[in-house]
Write a protein that holds these residues in place. Structure first.
Motif, PDB file in Angstrom:
ATOM      1  N   LEU A 150    -113.033  92.712  48.375  1.00 46.89           N
ATOM      2  CA  LEU A 150    -111.924  92.484  49.285  1.00 46.89           C
ATOM      3  C   LEU A 150    -111.917  91.014  49.660  1.00 46.89           C
ATOM      4  O   LEU A 150    -112.932  90.486  50.120  1.00 46.89           O
ATOM      5  CB  LEU A 150    -112.076  93.347  50.543  1.00 46.89           C
ATOM      6  CG  LEU A 150    -110.937  93.205  51.563  1.00 46.89           C
ATOM      7  CD1 LEU A 150    -109.648  93.805  51.020  1.00 46.89           C
ATOM      8  CD2 LEU A 150    -111.326  93.856  52.877  1.00 46.89           C
ATOM      9  N   ARG A 151    -110.777  90.364  49.425  1.00 46.11           N
ATOM     10  CA  ARG A 151    -110.685  88.918  49.642  1.00 46.11           C
ATOM     11  C   ARG A 151    -109.698  88.605  50.764  1.00 46.11           C
ATOM     12  O   ARG A 151    -108.799  89.385  51.060  1.00 46.11           O
ATOM     13  CB  ARG A 151    -110.261  88.227  48.352  1.00 46.11           C
ATOM     14  CG  ARG A 151    -111.268  88.409  47.224  1.00 46.11           C
ATOM     15  CD  ARG A 151    -110.780  87.794  45.926  1.00 46.11           C
ATOM     16  NE  ARG A 151    -111.747  87.961  44.856  1.00 46.11           N
ATOM     17  CZ  ARG A 151    -112.765  87.137  44.620  1.00 46.11           C
ATOM     18  NH1 ARG A 151    -112.942  86.078  45.384  1.00 46.11           N
ATOM     19  NH2 ARG A 151    -113.600  87.361  43.627  1.00 46.11           N
ATOM     20  N   SER A 152    -109.883  87.435  51.342  1.00 49.40           N
ATOM     21  CA  SER A 152    -109.029  87.029  52.450  1.00 49.40           C
ATOM     22  C   SER A 152    -107.601  86.766  51.979  1.00 49.40           C
ATOM     23  O   SER A 152    -107.388  86.050  51.006  1.00 49.40           O
ATOM     24  CB  SER A 152    -109.580  85.759  53.101  1.00 49.40           C
ATOM     25  OG  SER A 152    -108.645  85.236  54.034  1.00 49.40           O
ATOM     26  N   PRO A 153    -106.611  87.303  52.716  1.00 45.05           N
ATOM     27  CA  PRO A 153    -105.224  86.976  52.414  1.00 45.05           C
ATOM     28  C   PRO A 153    -104.762  85.712  53.150  1.00 45.05           C
ATOM     29  O   PRO A 153    -103.633  85.271  52.961  1.00 45.05           O
ATOM     30  CB  PRO A 153    -104.476  88.208  52.929  1.00 45.05           C
ATOM     31  CG  PRO A 153    -105.298  88.658  54.102  1.00 45.05           C
ATOM     32  CD  PRO A 153    -106.732  88.333  53.751  1.00 45.05           C
ATOM     33  N   LEU A 154    -105.648  85.159  53.989  1.00 43.20           N
ATOM     34  CA  LEU A 154    -105.288  84.018  54.842  1.00 43.20           C
ATOM     35  C   LEU A 154    -106.084  82.779  54.449  1.00 43.20           C
ATOM     36  O   LEU A 154    -107.245  82.879  54.034  1.00 43.20           O
ATOM     37  CB  LEU A 154    -105.568  84.354  56.317  1.00 43.20           C
ATOM     38  CG  LEU A 154    -104.835  85.582  56.871  1.00 43.20           C
ATOM     39  CD1 LEU A 154    -105.355  85.919  58.264  1.00 43.20           C
ATOM     40  CD2 LEU A 154    -103.341  85.338  56.900  1.00 43.20           C
ATOM     41  N   PRO A 155    -105.499  81.593  54.608  1.00 43.03           N
ATOM     42  CA  PRO A 155    -106.210  80.363  54.251  1.00 43.03           C
ATOM     43  C   PRO A 155    -107.250  79.928  55.271  1.00 43.03           C
ATOM     44  O   PRO A 155    -108.195  79.221  54.942  1.00 43.03           O
ATOM     45  CB  PRO A 155    -105.089  79.325  54.126  1.00 43.03           C
ATOM     46  CG  PRO A 155    -104.012  79.840  55.025  1.00 43.03           C
ATOM     47  CD  PRO A 155    -104.094  81.335  54.959  1.00 43.03           C
ATOM     48  N   HIS A 156    -107.078  80.344  56.539  1.00 49.01           N
ATOM     49  CA  HIS A 156    -108.005  79.893  57.580  1.00 49.01           C
ATOM     50  C   HIS A 156    -107.919  80.873  58.745  1.00 49.01           C
ATOM     51  O   HIS A 156    -106.863  81.029  59.355  1.00 49.01           O
ATOM     52  CB  HIS A 156    -107.634  78.476  58.041  1.00 49.01           C
ATOM     53  CG  HIS A 156    -108.701  77.792  58.823  1.00 49.01           C
ATOM     54  ND1 HIS A 156    -108.468  76.712  59.648  1.00 49.01           N
ATOM     55  CD2 HIS A 156    -110.041  78.009  58.900  1.00 49.01           C
ATOM     56  CE1 HIS A 156    -109.594  76.304  60.192  1.00 49.01           C
ATOM     57  NE2 HIS A 156    -110.568  77.078  59.750  1.00 49.01           N
ATOM     58  N   ALA A 157    -109.021  81.559  59.039  1.00 47.47           N
ATOM     59  CA  ALA A 157    -108.990  82.555  60.114  1.00 47.47           C
ATOM     60  C   ALA A 157    -110.408  82.945  60.506  1.00 47.47           C
ATOM     61  O   ALA A 157    -111.341  82.849  59.709  1.00 47.47           O
ATOM     62  CB  ALA A 157    -108.223  83.804  59.678  1.00 47.47           C
ATOM     63  N   ILE A 188    -107.679  81.289  50.955  1.00 49.32           N
ATOM     64  CA  ILE A 188    -107.209  82.565  50.432  1.00 49.32           C
ATOM     65  C   ILE A 188    -108.130  82.948  49.272  1.00 49.32           C
ATOM     66  O   ILE A 188    -108.346  82.158  48.356  1.00 49.32           O
ATOM     67  CB  ILE A 188    -105.749  82.452  49.964  1.00 49.32           C
ATOM     68  CG1 ILE A 188    -104.831  82.231  51.168  1.00 49.32           C
ATOM     69  CG2 ILE A 188    -105.326  83.688  49.186  1.00 49.32           C
ATOM     70  CD1 ILE A 188    -103.390  81.954  50.802  1.00 49.32           C
ATOM     71  N   GLY A 189    -108.693  84.137  49.334  1.00 48.29           N
ATOM     72  CA  GLY A 189    -109.602  84.575  48.279  1.00 48.29           C
ATOM     73  C   GLY A 189    -111.058  84.608  48.698  1.00 48.29           C
ATOM     74  O   GLY A 189    -111.895  85.121  47.943  1.00 48.29           O
ATOM     75  N   PHE A 209    -108.188  89.751  62.002  1.00 54.03           N
ATOM     76  CA  PHE A 209    -108.300  88.302  61.916  1.00 54.03           C
ATOM     77  C   PHE A 209    -107.699  87.632  63.153  1.00 54.03           C
ATOM     78  O   PHE A 209    -106.768  88.154  63.763  1.00 54.03           O
ATOM     79  CB  PHE A 209    -107.523  87.762  60.704  1.00 54.03           C
ATOM     80  CG  PHE A 209    -108.076  88.157  59.363  1.00 54.03           C
ATOM     81  CD1 PHE A 209    -109.183  87.512  58.833  1.00 54.03           C
ATOM     82  CD2 PHE A 209    -107.470  89.150  58.614  1.00 54.03           C
ATOM     83  CE1 PHE A 209    -109.679  87.859  57.588  1.00 54.03           C
ATOM     84  CE2 PHE A 209    -107.945  89.499  57.372  1.00 54.03           C
ATOM     85  CZ  PHE A 209    -109.060  88.852  56.854  1.00 54.03           C
ATOM     86  N   GLU A 210    -108.216  86.468  63.467  1.00 54.11           N
ATOM     87  CA  GLU A 210    -107.559  85.530  64.381  1.00 54.11           C
ATOM     88  C   GLU A 210    -107.145  84.334  63.529  1.00 54.11           C
ATOM     89  O   GLU A 210    -108.006  83.568  63.082  1.00 54.11           O
ATOM     90  CB  GLU A 210    -108.505  85.073  65.495  1.00 54.11           C
ATOM     91  CG  GLU A 210    -107.919  84.004  66.396  1.00 54.11           C
ATOM     92  CD  GLU A 210    -108.963  83.328  67.267  1.00 54.11           C
ATOM     93  OE1 GLU A 210    -108.658  82.249  67.820  1.00 54.11           O
ATOM     94  OE2 GLU A 210    -110.099  83.844  67.384  1.00 54.11           O
ATOM     95  N   GLU A 211    -105.859  84.224  63.265  1.00 52.42           N
ATOM     96  CA  GLU A 211    -105.396  83.151  62.382  1.00 52.42           C
ATOM     97  C   GLU A 211    -105.642  81.781  63.009  1.00 52.42           C
ATOM     98  O   GLU A 211    -105.442  81.594  64.205  1.00 52.42           O
ATOM     99  CB  GLU A 211    -103.915  83.319  62.061  1.00 52.42           C
ATOM    100  CG  GLU A 211    -103.631  84.470  61.118  1.00 52.42           C
ATOM    101  CD  GLU A 211    -102.231  84.407  60.527  1.00 52.42           C
ATOM    102  OE1 GLU A 211    -101.873  83.345  59.968  1.00 52.42           O
ATOM    103  OE2 GLU A 211    -101.508  85.410  60.639  1.00 52.42           O
ATOM    104  N   LEU A 212    -106.069  80.852  62.183  1.00 51.13           N
ATOM    105  CA  LEU A 212    -106.285  79.469  62.588  1.00 51.13           C
ATOM    106  C   LEU A 212    -105.341  78.573  61.796  1.00 51.13           C
ATOM    107  O   LEU A 212    -104.947  78.923  60.683  1.00 51.13           O
ATOM    108  CB  LEU A 212    -107.737  79.061  62.325  1.00 51.13           C
ATOM    109  CG  LEU A 212    -108.808  79.862  63.069  1.00 51.13           C
ATOM    110  CD1 LEU A 212    -110.195  79.497  62.546  1.00 51.13           C
ATOM    111  CD2 LEU A 212    -108.720  79.620  64.566  1.00 51.13           C
ATOM    112  N   PRO A 213    -104.988  77.416  62.353  1.00 50.82           N
ATOM    113  CA  PRO A 213    -104.100  76.514  61.605  1.00 50.82           C
ATOM    114  C   PRO A 213    -104.762  76.072  60.301  1.00 50.82           C
ATOM    115  O   PRO A 213    -105.922  75.646  60.296  1.00 50.82           O
ATOM    116  CB  PRO A 213    -103.914  75.322  62.557  1.00 50.82           C
ATOM    117  CG  PRO A 213    -104.274  75.848  63.912  1.00 50.82           C
ATOM    118  CD  PRO A 213    -105.318  76.897  63.687  1.00 50.82           C
ATOM    119  N   PRO A 214    -104.064  76.185  59.195  1.00 49.55           N
ATOM    120  CA  PRO A 214    -104.635  75.747  57.915  1.00 49.55           C
ATOM    121  C   PRO A 214    -104.423  74.253  57.696  1.00 49.55           C
ATOM    122  O   PRO A 214    -103.571  73.637  58.329  1.00 49.55           O
ATOM    123  CB  PRO A 214    -103.852  76.565  56.892  1.00 49.55           C
ATOM    124  CG  PRO A 214    -102.513  76.767  57.546  1.00 49.55           C
ATOM    125  CD  PRO A 214    -102.762  76.843  59.023  1.00 49.55           C
TER     126      PRO A 214
END
Length: 202
Positions: free
Chosen positions: A1-8, A61-62, A87-92
């Motif tokens: 399972l990989r992250s769908p988000l760039p920074h979180a 991501i990934g 997740f808590e999204e962070l600014p990428p």
């Protein structure tokens, strides 16, 4: 399972439903690993900043979060869909120039900046050359990304035996570095790994 988000930040990982799925043999997260960081083999441990599976933060991501072993690929994929991650999204940050600015969001919280290393090279009398030049042109150049097209299948097969040793087959040009990296990640002696280099193509 990989992250769908760039920074979180990872707030919670729930694998209960995946573990109960018929045909699933194991579900693992960072909790099931010794949390030994890895990096490019042969370079200072200062640059070892990647966990085999992330538990606190994803940085691209990934990024790997969890893994499933099951009786077949379809079952494994179904189990992955049953794993929930909060997740808590962070600014990428998408541009190196932005990442290097003072006050930029840190990709690795424990570092002072996003610049991991700076190398400066000069050859010859650089200052004299500037003084004697009729024209000095300063510009920034960029080109497209480059990726080698290795023809072999990228895969790894590992066979453990009852004595605690592992035979590993994979496509690599550096079996000794692979062995040392595996030993470091697993926290056991390199003598326990027999790495067999399969065909490397292209």
């Amino acid at each position: 399972l990989r992250s769908p988000l760039p920074h979180a930040r990872i707030l919670n990982i729930n694998t209960n439903k995946a573990k109960k799925l018929l045909g699933v043999k194991a579900v693992i997260t960072a909790e099931d690993t010794p949390r030994i960081k890895l990096g490019r083999s042969g370079i200072s441990g200062f640059f070892y900043d990647k966990l085999p599976m992330e538990d606190k933060k994803v940085r691209c991501i990934g990024d790997e979060i969890a893994a499933v072993a099951a009786v077949d690929e379809d079952t494994a994929n179904e189990a992955l869909k049953l794993i929930s991650v909060d997740f808590e999204e962070l600014p990428p940050i998408f541009e190196p120039q932005e990442a290097m600015k003072d006050g930029a969001i840190l990709i690795h919280d424990q570092r002072e900046s996003n610049i991991s290393m700076m190398l400066k090279y000069s050859l010859g009398a650089v200052d004299d050359a500037f003084q004697e030049s009729d024209i000095i042109l300063e510009e920034q150049f960029s080109t497209q990304g480059q990726s080698p097209c290795c023809l072999e299948t990228h895969n790894v097969t590992v066979s453990p035996d009852s004595s605690g040793r592992f035979t590993v087959w994979l496509s690599t040009q550096a079996p000794h570095l692979v062995r040392d990296s595996l030993a470091n990640i697993c926290g056991i002696s390199a003598e326990n790994f027999n790495v067999i280099k399969t065909h490397v193509g292209g």
